[in-house]
Design a protein around this motif. Structure first.
Motif, PDB file in Angstrom:
ATOM      1  N   TYR A  48       0.847  -1.193   0.000  1.00  0.00           N
ATOM      2  CA  TYR A  48       0.000   0.000   0.000  1.00  0.00           C
ATOM      3  C   TYR A  48       0.883   1.243   0.000  1.00  0.00           C
ATOM      4  O   TYR A  48       2.038   1.201   0.413  1.00  0.00           O
ATOM      5  CB  TYR A  48      -0.883   0.032   1.247  1.00  0.00           C
ATOM      6  CG  TYR A  48      -1.964  -1.015   1.294  1.00  0.00           C
ATOM      7  CD1 TYR A  48      -2.941  -1.089   0.312  1.00  0.00           C
ATOM      8  CD2 TYR A  48      -2.038  -1.916   2.354  1.00  0.00           C
ATOM      9  CE1 TYR A  48      -3.958  -2.040   0.380  1.00  0.00           C
ATOM     10  CE2 TYR A  48      -3.053  -2.865   2.436  1.00  0.00           C
ATOM     11  CZ  TYR A  48      -4.000  -2.923   1.443  1.00  0.00           C
ATOM     12  OH  TYR A  48      -5.010  -3.858   1.520  1.00  0.00           O
ATOM     13  N   VAL A  86      -2.985   3.838   6.167  1.00  0.00           N
ATOM     14  CA  VAL A  86      -4.421   3.588   6.028  1.00  0.00           C
ATOM     15  C   VAL A  86      -4.795   3.831   4.577  1.00  0.00           C
ATOM     16  O   VAL A  86      -5.084   4.941   4.166  1.00  0.00           O
ATOM     17  CB  VAL A  86      -5.238   4.501   6.961  1.00  0.00           C
ATOM     18  CG1 VAL A  86      -6.724   4.227   6.779  1.00  0.00           C
ATOM     19  CG2 VAL A  86      -4.848   4.268   8.412  1.00  0.00           C
ATOM     20  N   PRO A  87      -4.764   2.775   3.778  1.00  0.00           N
ATOM     21  CA  PRO A  87      -5.046   2.938   2.350  1.00  0.00           C
ATOM     22  C   PRO A  87      -6.534   3.175   2.118  1.00  0.00           C
ATOM     23  O   PRO A  87      -7.359   2.791   2.950  1.00  0.00           O
ATOM     24  CB  PRO A  87      -4.625   1.586   1.765  1.00  0.00           C
ATOM     25  CG  PRO A  87      -4.735   0.628   2.900  1.00  0.00           C
ATOM     26  CD  PRO A  87      -4.460   1.393   4.153  1.00  0.00           C
ATOM     27  N   PRO A  88      -6.888   3.790   0.984  1.00  0.00           N
ATOM     28  CA  PRO A  88      -8.308   3.962   0.682  1.00  0.00           C
ATOM     29  C   PRO A  88      -8.987   2.608   0.461  1.00  0.00           C
ATOM     30  O   PRO A  88      -8.336   1.617   0.123  1.00  0.00           O
ATOM     31  CB  PRO A  88      -8.315   4.794  -0.602  1.00  0.00           C
ATOM     32  CG  PRO A  88      -6.954   4.677  -1.173  1.00  0.00           C
ATOM     33  CD  PRO A  88      -6.025   4.374  -0.048  1.00  0.00           C
ATOM     34  N   ILE A  89     -10.295   2.591   0.657  1.00  0.00           N
ATOM     35  CA  ILE A  89     -11.050   1.337   0.571  1.00  0.00           C
ATOM     36  C   ILE A  89     -10.869   0.667  -0.793  1.00  0.00           C
ATOM     37  O   ILE A  89     -10.776  -0.557  -0.891  1.00  0.00           O
ATOM     38  CB  ILE A  89     -12.534   1.625   0.882  1.00  0.00           C
ATOM     39  CG1 ILE A  89     -12.701   1.727   2.397  1.00  0.00           C
ATOM     40  CG2 ILE A  89     -13.439   0.548   0.318  1.00  0.00           C
ATOM     41  CD1 ILE A  89     -14.088   2.076   2.846  1.00  0.00           C
ATOM     42  N   VAL A  96      -7.824  -1.432  -0.753  1.00  0.00           N
ATOM     43  CA  VAL A  96      -8.017  -2.642   0.054  1.00  0.00           C
ATOM     44  C   VAL A  96      -8.789  -3.686  -0.764  1.00  0.00           C
ATOM     45  O   VAL A  96      -8.439  -4.860  -0.790  1.00  0.00           O
ATOM     46  CB  VAL A  96      -8.781  -2.308   1.360  1.00  0.00           C
ATOM     47  CG1 VAL A  96      -9.108  -3.574   2.140  1.00  0.00           C
ATOM     48  CG2 VAL A  96      -7.965  -1.346   2.220  1.00  0.00           C
ATOM     49  N   GLU A  97      -9.827  -3.218  -1.460  1.00  0.00           N
ATOM     50  CA  GLU A  97     -10.632  -4.154  -2.257  1.00  0.00           C
ATOM     51  C   GLU A  97      -9.848  -4.722  -3.428  1.00  0.00           C
ATOM     52  O   GLU A  97      -9.986  -5.891  -3.770  1.00  0.00           O
ATOM     53  CB  GLU A  97     -11.889  -3.450  -2.762  1.00  0.00           C
ATOM     54  CG  GLU A  97     -12.848  -3.158  -1.623  1.00  0.00           C
ATOM     55  CD  GLU A  97     -14.287  -3.076  -2.096  1.00  0.00           C
ATOM     56  OE1 GLU A  97     -14.524  -2.355  -3.071  1.00  0.00           O
ATOM     57  OE2 GLU A  97     -15.134  -3.741  -1.487  1.00  0.00           O
ATOM     58  N   LEU A  99      -6.561  -5.241  -3.603  1.00  0.00           N
ATOM     59  CA  LEU A  99      -5.642  -6.265  -3.103  1.00  0.00           C
ATOM     60  C   LEU A  99      -6.406  -7.515  -2.684  1.00  0.00           C
ATOM     61  O   LEU A  99      -5.979  -8.640  -2.957  1.00  0.00           O
ATOM     62  CB  LEU A  99      -4.826  -5.715  -1.928  1.00  0.00           C
ATOM     63  CG  LEU A  99      -3.759  -6.678  -1.397  1.00  0.00           C
ATOM     64  CD1 LEU A  99      -2.676  -6.936  -2.439  1.00  0.00           C
ATOM     65  CD2 LEU A  99      -3.115  -6.162  -0.112  1.00  0.00           C
ATOM     66  N   ASN A 100      -7.545  -7.305  -2.028  1.00  0.00           N
ATOM     67  CA  ASN A 100      -8.352  -8.428  -1.571  1.00  0.00           C
ATOM     68  C   ASN A 100      -8.751  -9.340  -2.731  1.00  0.00           C
ATOM     69  O   ASN A 100      -8.575 -10.556  -2.681  1.00  0.00           O
ATOM     70  CB  ASN A 100      -9.601  -7.883  -0.868  1.00  0.00           C
ATOM     71  CG  ASN A 100     -10.418  -8.989  -0.225  1.00  0.00           C
ATOM     72  OD1 ASN A 100      -9.883 -10.004   0.208  1.00  0.00           O
ATOM     73  ND2 ASN A 100     -11.721  -8.796  -0.171  1.00  0.00           N
ATOM     74  N   ILE A 156      -5.511 -11.061  -4.295  1.00  0.00           N
ATOM     75  CA  ILE A 156      -4.955 -12.092  -3.423  1.00  0.00           C
ATOM     76  C   ILE A 156      -5.876 -13.313  -3.392  1.00  0.00           C
ATOM     77  O   ILE A 156      -5.411 -14.459  -3.422  1.00  0.00           O
ATOM     78  CB  ILE A 156      -4.764 -11.482  -2.009  1.00  0.00           C
ATOM     79  CG1 ILE A 156      -3.584 -10.499  -2.020  1.00  0.00           C
ATOM     80  CG2 ILE A 156      -4.583 -12.549  -0.958  1.00  0.00           C
ATOM     81  CD1 ILE A 156      -2.251 -11.119  -2.280  1.00  0.00           C
ATOM     82  N   SER A 157      -7.184 -13.063  -3.368  1.00  0.00           N
ATOM     83  CA  SER A 157      -8.131 -14.186  -3.369  1.00  0.00           C
ATOM     84  C   SER A 157      -7.973 -15.011  -4.639  1.00  0.00           C
ATOM     85  O   SER A 157      -7.958 -16.242  -4.600  1.00  0.00           O
ATOM     86  CB  SER A 157      -9.568 -13.669  -3.275  1.00  0.00           C
ATOM     87  OG  SER A 157      -9.754 -12.951  -2.087  1.00  0.00           O
ATOM     88  N   ARG A 184      -1.283  -3.367  10.508  1.00  0.00           N
ATOM     89  CA  ARG A 184      -2.549  -3.522   9.769  1.00  0.00           C
ATOM     90  C   ARG A 184      -2.379  -4.560   8.654  1.00  0.00           C
ATOM     91  O   ARG A 184      -3.261  -5.374   8.421  1.00  0.00           O
ATOM     92  CB  ARG A 184      -2.980  -2.189   9.159  1.00  0.00           C
ATOM     93  CG  ARG A 184      -3.396  -1.165  10.194  1.00  0.00           C
ATOM     94  CD  ARG A 184      -3.925   0.117   9.545  1.00  0.00           C
ATOM     95  NE  ARG A 184      -3.842   1.230  10.472  1.00  0.00           N
ATOM     96  CZ  ARG A 184      -4.739   1.500  11.408  1.00  0.00           C
ATOM     97  NH1 ARG A 184      -5.802   0.753  11.515  1.00  0.00           N
ATOM     98  NH2 ARG A 184      -4.581   2.511  12.228  1.00  0.00           N
ATOM     99  N   PHE A 228      -2.739  -8.253   9.754  1.00  0.00           N
ATOM    100  CA  PHE A 228      -3.964  -8.774  10.389  1.00  0.00           C
ATOM    101  C   PHE A 228      -4.333 -10.150   9.817  1.00  0.00           C
ATOM    102  O   PHE A 228      -4.388 -10.331   8.605  1.00  0.00           O
ATOM    103  CB  PHE A 228      -5.137  -7.809  10.195  1.00  0.00           C
ATOM    104  CG  PHE A 228      -6.373  -8.293  10.888  1.00  0.00           C
ATOM    105  CD1 PHE A 228      -6.559  -8.052  12.236  1.00  0.00           C
ATOM    106  CD2 PHE A 228      -7.317  -9.052  10.215  1.00  0.00           C
ATOM    107  CE1 PHE A 228      -7.681  -8.533  12.903  1.00  0.00           C
ATOM    108  CE2 PHE A 228      -8.445  -9.540  10.880  1.00  0.00           C
ATOM    109  CZ  PHE A 228      -8.622  -9.273  12.218  1.00  0.00           C
TER     110      PHE A 228
END
Lengths: 384, 384
Positions: free
Chosen positions: A50, A54-57, A60-61, A63-64, A67-68, A90, A93
């Motif tokens: 990142y 605190v990256p923007p949402i 996060v989405e 990367l999510n 990675i999935s 963070r 986690f």
């Protein structure tokens, strides 16, 4: 063993005020295709996943999802370490749970650094995740009182983890550091203010390959076994001439390596264009994609009214204009550096000088003071 | 099947400026002991896991440790949904991977809501994770154009998911909502500003048990099968008289339930003490733990100099003092509500009146204006 090495994704980055998330998604789609086609035994992401703690949402989405797909759909084990831009806590986690699914996240440094072991037909390869940490933090966590700079911090981590790797085993270090002699860009955030952040390449001598992050220019760092993959995209105009891509590493049964650089195609390139204003507008200078992110250097000596607005008609994503000759002529030289320290009167006088090339007369100055005082008086009366 | 139902942890919460993380860790240790001893088949956390979209690092680490222990060490499947305080997207990071480890996180609502199936010796139990979402968001995600309030949103989610649960199967709904007729505290953040956030309990009629979050008071919500577990701790002085704890649910083979409330002991209770200042200081009013978080209501009619400082000697964690009789006497009544709208002169005049009970004389007022003008003039001269 075949693995991919990438770093410095900086998801959530802003570039001159532009959110780069869709540009990042564009190249990460290609990365995903590369994973699918090259069928690696593992993926390494060497920090700065990142751009900020605190990256923007949206980041996060992104990367999510990525990675999935890598882990669930393609089942490729992935190792990532925190860089100096990430919040190590963070990022880390769920890491104990995620490790069971093949996602190894080295977030904040723990008292024990455990190598991650991946296998190929020749046996195990040990990956040492040397997550980024301030020297003082490494000193405390690893109980090494002598650690006071980045080199000593990395050395302490290497010494700690190397005891857990069998002699002559194949091994890979993953680190986020500034190796002495390497080429910086302007978009890396310095690792230390004041003290040296330089690390000599020799600290990685025990490893067959060292996968580095931090510097944005893809490069070998001294030794042929130590490499920066470079950043995912060009994150400053100073990187306009750098090639960006992914490293594909083939490791043989004795730990010998070959490194292949694979280029990704950005949705929009980052380019610098130089010329006279009218030539640039007349299409005679540049034949590239007009949608690219562009920095324009004007050779004109005179100021041009609304240059940005006019250039945007041709290059909708022009982000920066420089006018070195206009500046050189000294037209702006009347302004002292720190305008915050100037009074209103001095500030206006400097502005007047820049615009007209002349100083204000005594009469003009008196009139100015009058105007300023009137404004202040009216403001005060509105309050009382 | 035996499962634990909890909600509204609000990790990272501040209480009158105090970080509650260590208080939360204290009761979560007891929660962990409860998990170990009661050996549940599952755990439900019905939203507001964090207190805010970007929780402090300490809160992230606390949840990370707890979840790792529950999943890795005790291997108890855990289902959590986002509440209105959580960032659904951030909470949901890695959820596809984590589900394979038994951690089911329903972050942002997706186009399909899938029930989570846990088993006991009698067969499956279907858990429907109805994550919190604004009505407009639910309308878009589930393509239900008629959804315009919270009740319709929950109804749409129930109708969507119930099709995926076999007829007569045992089932549990998990939601974060405000059920009509339930008791609010002062520390819940309203779900909607303006429009109604009320949901009638009947929408959960298809389920054997409904595990709710949002309201901080542990309570049955109309129907004996619908329950709020209540928050982990008391998060406002209005909650001082509420009991906090965890629900332990035993479900029989046909879906019949019994609900047991298990209390946790906070490190510091949240209490209200009322009395005359000297009685409170003389220990004659209160026999409780002096380390508790305390709100003091003074019955005295006269103001007391440095009441907070003096009370802190006895109650180091006194967080609030109220003096209703002092206020009632009208001593402070001279001050209009919004002091930001007053001029300096009016503000000082109101202060003078409060302190002396009298109005300023004409002479005093002129002197005041003089002082204010001098200050402004000097300030202005410093600028020019």
């Amino acid at each position: 063993m075949r693995f991919l090495h990438t770093s410095d994704w900086h998801l959530g980055r802003l570039f001159h005020g532009i959110h780069l998330t869709s540009d990042q998604a564009h190249v990460l789609d290609q990365f995903l295709a590369l994973v699918r086609e090259s069928k690696p035994d593992g993926i390494i992401i060497a920090g700065d996943i990142y751009d900020r703690a605190v990256p923007p949402i949206e980041a996060v989405e992104l990367l999510n999802q990525l990675i999935s797909q890598i882990l669930v759909d393609y089942k490729v084990p992935t190792i990532m370490i925190a860089g100096n831009h990430d919040s190590a806590e963070r990022l880390g986690f769920g890491s104990r749970l995620l490790a069971a699914q093949g996602l190894y996240v080295a977030g904040a440094l723990r008292r024990e650094i455990e190598p991650i072991i991946l296998y190929d037909e020749h046996g195990p390869v040990y990956f040492a995740p040397l997550t980024y940490g301030e020297p003082a933090f490494v000193r405390e966590r690893l109980s090494c009182p002598d650690v006071s700079n980045h080199e000593q911090a990395i050395e302490a981590m290497v010494q700690h983890v190397i005891r857990k790797i069998p002699n002559k085993a194949r091994s890979v270090a993953i680190a986020h550091a500034f190796i002495a002699g390497s080429l910086e860009s302007e978009s890396e955030r310095p690792l230390s203010i004041g003290g040296s952040s330089m690390v000599k390449g020799a600290v990685f001598q025990p490893f067959c390959y060292t996968a580095l992050g931090h510097l944005h220019n893809s490069q070998q760092a001294g030794n042929p076994s130590i490499h920066y993959s470079g950043s995912l995209l060009k994150y400053s105009f100073a990187e306009a001439f750098q090639r960006k891509g992914i490293h594909l590493i083939e490791m043989d049964k004795v730990g010998g390596i070959t490194v292949e650089r694979i280029s990704l195609s950005p949705r929009r390139d980052v380019r610098c264009i130089k010329g006279y204003f009218k030539d640039i507008l007349n299409h005679s200078i540049d034949q590239g994609n007009q949608q690219d992110y562009v920095s324009v250097t004007l050779l004109d000596e005179m100021p041009i009214l609304d240059a940005m607005g006019k250039l945007r008609e041709k290059y909708p994503n022009v982000l920066q204009i420089e006018s070195p000759r206009f500046l050189k002529k000294g037209v702006l030289s009347g302004l002292p550096r720190d305008h915050r320290k100037l009074s209103e009167k001095e500030l206006f006088a400097a502005f007047y000088h820049q615009m007209t090339g002349e100083n204000m007369t005594q009469e003009q100055q008196m009139h100015l003071v009058d105007v300023i005082e009137t404004v202040y008086r009216e403001e005060r009366e509105a309050i009382l």
